[in-house]
Enzyme design. Structure first.
Site, PDB file in Angstrom:
ATOM      1  N   TRP A   1     -71.299  75.940  43.178  1.00 14.63           N
ATOM      2  CA  TRP A   1     -71.704  76.411  41.845  1.00 14.63           C
ATOM      3  C   TRP A   1     -72.167  75.256  40.975  1.00 14.63           C
ATOM      4  O   TRP A   1     -72.894  75.444  40.015  1.00 14.63           O
ATOM      5  CB  TRP A   1     -70.556  77.155  41.156  1.00 14.63           C
ATOM      6  CG  TRP A   1     -70.197  78.385  41.929  1.00 14.63           C
ATOM      7  CD1 TRP A   1     -69.092  78.582  42.692  1.00 14.63           C
ATOM      8  CD2 TRP A   1     -70.985  79.567  42.061  1.00 14.63           C
ATOM      9  NE1 TRP A   1     -69.139  79.808  43.285  1.00 14.63           N
ATOM     10  CE2 TRP A   1     -70.291  80.440  42.911  1.00 14.63           C
ATOM     11  CE3 TRP A   1     -72.225  79.975  41.538  1.00 14.63           C
ATOM     12  CZ2 TRP A   1     -70.772  81.699  43.259  1.00 14.63           C
ATOM     13  CZ3 TRP A   1     -72.701  81.223  41.870  1.00 14.63           C
ATOM     14  CH2 TRP A   1     -71.981  82.071  42.714  1.00 14.63           C
TER      15      TRP A   1
ATOM     16  N   HIS B   1     -75.096  63.527  39.555  1.00 13.69           N
ATOM     17  CA  HIS B   1     -74.913  62.496  38.530  1.00 13.69           C
ATOM     18  C   HIS B   1     -75.542  61.204  39.059  1.00 13.69           C
ATOM     19  O   HIS B   1     -75.989  61.148  40.213  1.00 13.69           O
ATOM     20  CB  HIS B   1     -73.431  62.291  38.193  1.00 13.69           C
ATOM     21  CG  HIS B   1     -72.521  62.200  39.387  1.00 13.69           C
ATOM     22  ND1 HIS B   1     -71.158  62.192  39.285  1.00 13.69           N
ATOM     23  CD2 HIS B   1     -72.780  62.101  40.730  1.00 13.69           C
ATOM     24  CE1 HIS B   1     -70.611  62.101  40.493  1.00 13.69           C
ATOM     25  NE2 HIS B   1     -71.583  62.044  41.375  1.00 13.69           N
TER      26      HIS B   1
ATOM     27  N   ARG C   1     -77.892  70.021  38.277  1.00 19.11           N
ATOM     28  CA  ARG C   1     -76.733  70.886  38.525  1.00 19.11           C
ATOM     29  C   ARG C   1     -77.136  72.335  38.496  1.00 19.11           C
ATOM     30  O   ARG C   1     -78.079  72.710  37.788  1.00 19.11           O
ATOM     31  CB  ARG C   1     -75.635  70.641  37.487  1.00 19.11           C
ATOM     32  CG  ARG C   1     -74.910  69.363  37.799  1.00 19.11           C
ATOM     33  CD  ARG C   1     -73.695  69.152  36.973  1.00 19.11           C
ATOM     34  NE  ARG C   1     -73.430  67.710  36.972  1.00 19.11           N
ATOM     35  CZ  ARG C   1     -72.576  67.105  36.179  1.00 19.11           C
ATOM     36  NH1 ARG C   1     -71.886  67.808  35.321  1.00 19.11           N
ATOM     37  NH2 ARG C   1     -72.418  65.795  36.243  1.00 19.11           N
TER      38      ARG C   1
ATOM     39  N   VAL D   1     -62.553  56.992  38.644  1.00 20.67           N
ATOM     40  CA  VAL D   1     -61.999  55.967  37.744  1.00 20.67           C
ATOM     41  C   VAL D   1     -60.509  56.206  37.517  1.00 20.67           C
ATOM     42  O   VAL D   1     -60.026  57.329  37.600  1.00 20.67           O
ATOM     43  CB  VAL D   1     -62.732  55.948  36.373  1.00 20.67           C
ATOM     44  CG1 VAL D   1     -64.065  55.224  36.475  1.00 20.67           C
ATOM     45  CG2 VAL D   1     -62.897  57.349  35.813  1.00 20.67           C
TER      46      VAL D   1
HETATM   47  N1  DAH Z   1     -70.510  61.084  36.626  1.00 18.90           N
HETATM   48  C1  DAH Z   1     -69.847  61.700  35.505  1.00 18.90           C
HETATM   49  C2  DAH Z   1     -70.519  63.027  35.181  1.00 18.90           C
HETATM   50  O1  DAH Z   1     -71.656  63.199  35.523  1.00 18.90           O
HETATM   51  C3  DAH Z   1     -69.889  60.831  34.288  1.00 18.90           C
HETATM   52  C4  DAH Z   1     -69.067  59.627  34.444  1.00 18.90           C
HETATM   53  C5  DAH Z   1     -67.732  59.660  34.044  1.00 18.90           C
HETATM   54  C6  DAH Z   1     -69.581  58.484  35.002  1.00 18.90           C
HETATM   55  C7  DAH Z   1     -66.930  58.547  34.177  1.00 18.90           C
HETATM   56  C8  DAH Z   1     -68.793  57.365  35.142  1.00 18.90           C
HETATM   57  C9  DAH Z   1     -67.445  57.414  34.715  1.00 18.90           C
HETATM   58  O2  DAH Z   1     -69.238  56.227  35.670  1.00 18.90           O
HETATM   59  O3  DAH Z   1     -66.675  56.305  34.866  1.00 18.90           O
HETATM   60  O4  DAH Z   1     -69.925  63.855  34.567  1.00 18.90           O
END
Ligand code: DAH
Length: 354
Positions: free
Chosen positions: A163, A180, A206, A263
């Protein structure tokens, strides 16, 4: 005999008079061509007279021949004069018709301009260059390995659910449109050794129902710094500087706990609303804060996945939405406008190209 010559002389004179009179009336190149055909052409009057000379008695032929040739020469010369005059006149007319009116206003030249997203990417690249970050770009079609696995998102994680992810058909390998820009974290670390300081601007995709704040395609900016002794303070300082470069030197930033698999600890970060100076307004929905994105300290599993020693190296990462920053800076309230291709919208962002 004398009679015949006289008759010929009279005929020559008649042809001459008629030819000259008609030549006087000629006003176009076409008419001149018709005249030439009538008098000098293969079946023309003068040519016929010349052919008729053969039937004259031999002693008359030389004089008759000279007289007829003289007429032919005279008419040819006059015809050439008229032809030259007509050509000159036609040229004059063409020049007059084609003349450029230097007093007419010029036609407007429509010059394109960089898309607002491209402009914002350029601005972000400049800001981060000052902080020592290099811009890198990665593939929009990704493998599940980079988009998920190396980011500590296992196969059973809900974010991998169809989804959210647009899956590209492939029988043997999991191929997706990247959800992302984070997969470039692993791709970058695989290619280089610390110190790493990169930003990754780019499109992400997405499986979303579209509305004013959701689009199936959007633009992110990923950031990654890995080295010895990198701490959360470096992350906060970097994002604070970003907020101040973008929104003004007195902006404050807020970090709150959040969860992202790649993270630990993870945060979301916000900037106090520049429009109401944090007092609360329509743009910040009366909270005084504008959410910018997610961030955190790179998870040890991510470092291990690319062969870095998590005992030696630490790092921070962040990700933010570029359209969102433009919306916060300009008050544009509908995300769909960016990919909507309405020139009236885009033109408002046009800056002279330098
Ligand atoms: N990749 C996450 C998103 O698309 C955003 C993101 C959050 C990137 C925390 C990061 C991070 O590098 O440390 O929702």
């Amino acid at each position: 005999m004398a009679q015949e010559v006289t008759t010929l002389d009279a005929e020559l004179e008649a042809v001459r008079a008629e030819a000259l009179r008609r030549l006087d009336e000629v006003t176009s190149v076409d008419e001149a061509a018709a005249w030439e055909r009538d008098y000098l052409g293969g079946k023309g009057r003068v040519t016929q007279l010349l052919r008729g000379l053969g039937s004259l008695p031999a002693e008359q032929r030389p004089a008759a021949g000279r007289a007829t040739q003289a007429l032919k020469a005279e008419l040819t010369e006059k015809y050439d004069d008229v032809g030259a005059r007509l050509k000159a006149a036609a040229r004059q007319q063409a020049l007059a018709e084609d003349a450029i009116d230097v007093t007419l206003p010029g036609r407007p030249v429509i010059i394109g301009a960089a898309h607002p997203i491209s402009q914002m990417i350029d601005e972000l690249i400049e800001i981060f260059a000052l902080l020592g970050f290099q811009a890198v770009f990665g593939p929009e079609v990704e493998t599940g390995h980079y988009n998920f696995d190396l980011l500590n998102i296992p196969s059973d994680h809900p974010a991998r659910d169809v989804w959210d992810t647009i899956i590209v058909e492939s029988p043997n390998e999991e191929i997706v449109l990247r959800t992302h820009t984070s997969p470039m974290q692993a791709r970058t670390m695989e290619r280089m050794q610390p110190p790493v300081r990169v930003i990754v601007p780019g499109r992400s995709f997405r499986f979303e129902a579209q509305d004013a704040s959701h689009e199936w395609m959007f633009t992110q900016l990923e950031g990654l710094a890995v080295d010895e002794n990198i701490t959360m303070a470096d992350l906060k300082g970097t994002l604070r500087e970003l907020a101040r470069q973008l929104f003004g030197p007195t902006r404050r930033v807020r970090f709150r706990c959040d969860f992202f698999p790649f993270v630990e600890p993870g945060v979301d970060f916000a900037v106090d609303c520049a429009i109401c100076d944090g007092q609360g307004c329509r743009v910040c929905k009366h909270t005084g804060w504008l959410e910018m994105g997610g961030a955190g300290m790179v998870h040890p599993n991510v470092l291990k996945g690319v062969g870095y020693d998590p005992e030696k190296y630490t790092g921070f990462a962040f990700g933010l939405g570029i359209e969102r920053i433009i919306m916060m800076k300009t008050g544009v309230s509908d995300l769909r406008a960016f990919a909507g291709n309405d020139v009236r919208f885009l033109r408002q962002f046009a800056r002279p190209i330098v």
